[in-house]
Motif scaffolding. Structure first.
Motif, mmCIF file in Angstrom:
data_model
loop_
_atom_site.group_PDB
_atom_site.id
_atom_site.type_symbol
_atom_site.label_atom_id
_atom_site.label_comp_id
_atom_site.label_asym_id
_atom_site.label_seq_id
_atom_site.Cartn_x
_atom_site.Cartn_y
_atom_site.Cartn_z
ATOM 1 N N GLY A 152 52.005 5.315 -51.477
ATOM 2 C CA GLY A 152 52.391 5.430 -52.869
ATOM 3 C C GLY A 152 53.859 5.764 -53.084
ATOM 4 N N LEU A 153 54.684 5.424 -52.122
ATOM 5 C CA LEU A 153 56.114 5.724 -52.202
ATOM 6 C C LEU A 153 56.892 4.490 -52.641
ATOM 7 C CD1 LEU A 153 56.419 7.757 -48.883
ATOM 8 C CD2 LEU A 153 56.226 8.644 -51.222
ATOM 9 N N PRO A 154 58.089 4.689 -53.173
ATOM 10 C CA PRO A 154 58.904 3.533 -53.570
ATOM 11 C C PRO A 154 59.328 2.704 -52.364
ATOM 12 C CG PRO A 154 60.152 5.567 -53.823
ATOM 13 C CD PRO A 154 58.746 5.952 -53.437
ATOM 14 N N GLY A 155 59.847 1.525 -52.655
ATOM 15 C CA GLY A 155 60.211 0.523 -51.656
ATOM 16 C C GLY A 155 60.902 1.026 -50.406
ATOM 17 N N ALA A 156 60.631 0.342 -49.344
ATOM 18 C CA ALA A 156 61.263 0.574 -48.050
ATOM 19 C C ALA A 156 61.508 -0.806 -47.442
ATOM 20 C CB ALA A 156 60.353 1.410 -47.158
ATOM 21 N N SER A 157 62.186 -0.856 -46.333
ATOM 22 C CA SER A 157 62.554 -2.125 -45.710
ATOM 23 C C SER A 157 61.360 -2.825 -45.080
ATOM 24 C CB SER A 157 63.616 -1.893 -44.636
ATOM 25 O OG SER A 157 63.878 -3.099 -43.949
ATOM 26 N N ARG A 158 61.196 -4.087 -45.437
ATOM 27 C CA ARG A 158 60.164 -4.884 -44.782
ATOM 28 C C ARG A 158 60.624 -5.311 -43.393
ATOM 29 N NH1 ARG A 158 60.420 -10.226 -48.609
ATOM 30 N NH2 ARG A 158 62.337 -11.115 -47.797
ATOM 31 N N ASN A 159 61.909 -5.135 -43.104
ATOM 32 C CA ASN A 159 62.462 -5.553 -41.812
ATOM 33 C C ASN A 159 62.348 -4.492 -40.724
ATOM 34 O OD1 ASN A 159 63.251 -8.111 -42.782
ATOM 35 N ND2 ASN A 159 65.010 -7.144 -43.764
ATOM 36 N N LYS A 160 61.893 -3.299 -41.066
ATOM 37 C CA LYS A 160 61.687 -2.258 -40.054
ATOM 38 C C LYS A 160 60.236 -2.324 -39.598
ATOM 39 C CE LYS A 160 61.998 2.561 -38.888
ATOM 40 N NZ LYS A 160 62.144 3.935 -39.360
ATOM 41 N N VAL A 161 60.018 -2.925 -38.443
ATOM 42 C CA VAL A 161 58.680 -3.117 -37.894
ATOM 43 C C VAL A 161 58.226 -1.838 -37.211
ATOM 44 C CG1 VAL A 161 57.304 -4.473 -36.283
ATOM 45 C CG2 VAL A 161 59.078 -5.582 -37.626
ATOM 46 N N LEU A 162 56.994 -1.415 -37.472
ATOM 47 C CA LEU A 162 56.464 -0.165 -36.933
ATOM 48 C C LEU A 162 55.497 -0.367 -35.774
ATOM 49 C CD1 LEU A 162 55.789 1.664 -40.321
ATOM 50 C CD2 LEU A 162 57.830 1.781 -38.857
ATOM 51 N N SER A 163 55.207 -1.614 -35.429
ATOM 52 C CA SER A 163 54.279 -1.900 -34.346
ATOM 53 C C SER A 163 54.704 -3.187 -33.657
ATOM 54 C CB SER A 163 52.871 -2.052 -34.928
ATOM 55 O OG SER A 163 51.956 -2.432 -33.934
ATOM 56 N N PHE A 164 54.627 -3.198 -32.344
ATOM 57 C CA PHE A 164 55.016 -4.384 -31.594
ATOM 58 C C PHE A 164 54.413 -4.331 -30.200
ATOM 59 C CE2 PHE A 164 58.262 -1.141 -31.370
ATOM 60 C CZ PHE A 164 58.539 -1.011 -30.022
ATOM 61 N N VAL A 165 54.267 -5.498 -29.597
ATOM 62 C CA VAL A 165 53.770 -5.576 -28.228
ATOM 63 C C VAL A 165 54.833 -4.970 -27.329
ATOM 64 C CG1 VAL A 165 53.115 -7.114 -26.347
ATOM 65 C CG2 VAL A 165 52.381 -7.616 -28.681
ATOM 66 N N GLY A 166 54.431 -4.052 -26.495
ATOM 67 C CA GLY A 166 55.370 -3.350 -25.631
ATOM 68 C C GLY A 166 55.762 -1.999 -26.193
ATOM 69 N N ASP A 167 55.160 -1.599 -27.317
ATOM 70 C CA ASP A 167 55.445 -0.306 -27.944
ATOM 71 C C ASP A 167 55.139 0.809 -26.944
ATOM 72 O OD1 ASP A 167 55.560 1.995 -29.528
ATOM 73 O OD2 ASP A 167 54.576 1.044 -31.234
ATOM 74 N N PRO A 168 56.118 1.691 -26.652
ATOM 75 C CA PRO A 168 55.902 2.737 -25.654
ATOM 76 C C PRO A 168 55.079 3.921 -26.162
ATOM 77 C CG PRO A 168 58.103 2.907 -26.550
ATOM 78 C CD PRO A 168 57.491 1.672 -27.148
ATOM 79 N N HIS A 169 54.790 3.976 -27.465
ATOM 80 C CA HIS A 169 54.004 5.090 -27.996
ATOM 81 C C HIS A 169 52.595 5.063 -27.418
ATOM 82 C CE1 HIS A 169 57.201 4.690 -31.065
ATOM 83 N NE2 HIS A 169 57.147 6.010 -31.008
ATOM 84 N N PRO A 170 51.992 6.239 -27.226
ATOM 85 C CA PRO A 170 50.659 6.278 -26.622
ATOM 86 C C PRO A 170 49.573 5.617 -27.464
ATOM 87 C CG PRO A 170 51.426 8.501 -27.185
ATOM 88 C CD PRO A 170 52.548 7.551 -27.500
ATOM 89 N N SER A 171 49.740 5.551 -28.774
ATOM 90 C CA SER A 171 48.735 4.942 -29.652
ATOM 91 C C SER A 171 49.404 3.984 -30.633
ATOM 92 C CB SER A 171 47.978 6.026 -30.432
ATOM 93 O OG SER A 171 47.311 6.889 -29.563
ATOM 94 N N PRO A 172 49.867 2.836 -30.144
ATOM 95 C CA PRO A 172 50.520 1.898 -31.061
ATOM 96 C C PRO A 172 49.526 1.339 -32.075
ATOM 97 C CG PRO A 172 50.156 0.863 -28.948
ATOM 98 C CD PRO A 172 49.747 2.309 -28.809
ATOM 99 N N ARG A 173 50.054 0.897 -33.219
ATOM 100 C CA ARG A 173 49.210 0.310 -34.267
ATOM 101 C C ARG A 173 48.878 -1.136 -33.916
ATOM 102 N NH1 ARG A 173 51.755 1.288 -40.217
ATOM 103 N NH2 ARG A 173 52.445 3.394 -39.841
ATOM 104 N N PHE A 174 47.624 -1.443 -33.945
ATOM 105 C CA PHE A 174 47.155 -2.814 -33.833
ATOM 106 C C PHE A 174 46.043 -2.967 -34.855
ATOM 107 C CE2 PHE A 174 48.998 -2.083 -29.701
ATOM 108 C CZ PHE A 174 49.715 -3.248 -29.494
ATOM 109 N N GLY A 175 45.941 -4.119 -35.447
ATOM 110 C CA GLY A 175 44.872 -4.379 -36.392
ATOM 111 C C GLY A 175 43.913 -5.391 -35.811
ATOM 112 N N VAL A 176 42.633 -5.237 -36.119
ATOM 113 C CA VAL A 176 41.612 -6.186 -35.693
ATOM 114 C C VAL A 176 40.669 -6.388 -36.868
ATOM 115 C CG1 VAL A 176 39.725 -6.657 -34.080
ATOM 116 C CG2 VAL A 176 41.734 -5.381 -33.306
ATOM 117 N N ARG A 177 40.314 -7.633 -37.104
ATOM 118 C CA ARG A 177 39.429 -7.932 -38.231
ATOM 119 C C ARG A 177 38.607 -9.176 -37.918
ATOM 120 N NH1 ARG A 177 40.793 -7.930 -44.576
ATOM 121 N NH2 ARG A 177 38.955 -9.081 -45.211
#
Length: 169
Positions: free
Chosen positions: A63-88
C-alpha cells in the motif's frame, strides 16, 4: 546483484494436467482462456498469471506509493537463503504468453490491450508481438522476447508447438 545471473525466468510444463508455471523476477505469464486456439474464444480475457518480484509490486502490495519497476527483487542465482519464486497451476487450455519485461512493458505503457496482439497463427503472433514491443520501446527498448503456446484439452497431440518471438531486424 552478482554479474552472470538470470534476472527473470518463466517456465511452463504440461503433461495433460494443469499447467505448472514457475517464475522469479519480472518475466510474466499470461493466459487467454478457452475457445479455439489462436482465436479470441472462451472468456476472451487475458489473465496475468504471475506477480512481479520487483520494488514497484512490493510497494503496491504494502500500500505504498510508487517504486521502481526496474529494481528486481528475485532472480536465478540469488544468494539469499530463501529467494522469492512463484509457482501457480492454470488450466491446460487457451493461449499462453510468456514474456520478458521488454515485451510487455511498452505495450502496457501505451495502454493497449494485450489480447489484440495475441490473435492469429502462433509464429506470426510471437514475432509480431516482440517486434511491436521493441518498436514501441523506441530508443529505450529492452530485450523483447516472447513465447506463445496454444493448449487445448485432450491429448498432447492436439496442441501446436510453442513459438518464440524475437524482434525482426
Amino acid at each position: 546483484m552478482p554479474g552472470a545471473v538470470a534476472v527473470a525466468v518463466v517456465m511452463v510444463h504440461w503433461d495433460g494436467t494443469p499447467v505448472q508455471i514457475a517464475w522469479c523476477g519480472d518475466a510474466r505469464a499470461y493466459r487467454r482462456g478457452g475457445g479455439a486456439a489462436g482465436r479470441r474464444g472462451g472468456d476472451g480475457i487475458v489473465h496475468r498469471v504471475t506477480t512481479d518480484h520487483n520494488a514497484r509490486q512490493d510497494a503496491l502490495d504494502r500500500g505504498l506509493p510508487g517504486a521502481s519497476r526496474n529494481k528486481v527483487l528475485s532472480f536465478v542465482g540469488d544468494p539469499h537463503p530463501s529467494p522469492r519464486f512463484g509457482v501457480r497451476a492454470e488450466p491446460a487450455e487457451g493461449r499462453f504468453l510468456l514474456a520478458s519485461d521488454g515485451a510487455y512493458e511498452p505495450i502496457e505503457d501505451m495502454g493497449c490491450d494485450l489480447w489484440v496482439h495475441l490473435d492469429g497463427p502462433l509464429d506470426e503472433v510471437a514475432e509480431d508481438f516482440a517486434a511491436f514491443a521493441a518498436a514501441a520501446g523506441g530508443a529505450d527498448a529492452d530485450n523483447a522476447t516472447v513465447i506463445v503456446i496454444d493448449l487445448s484439452p485432450g491429448s498432447s497431440d492436439d496442441h501446436q508447438l510453442p513459438h518464440l518471438g524475437v524482434p525482426r531486424v
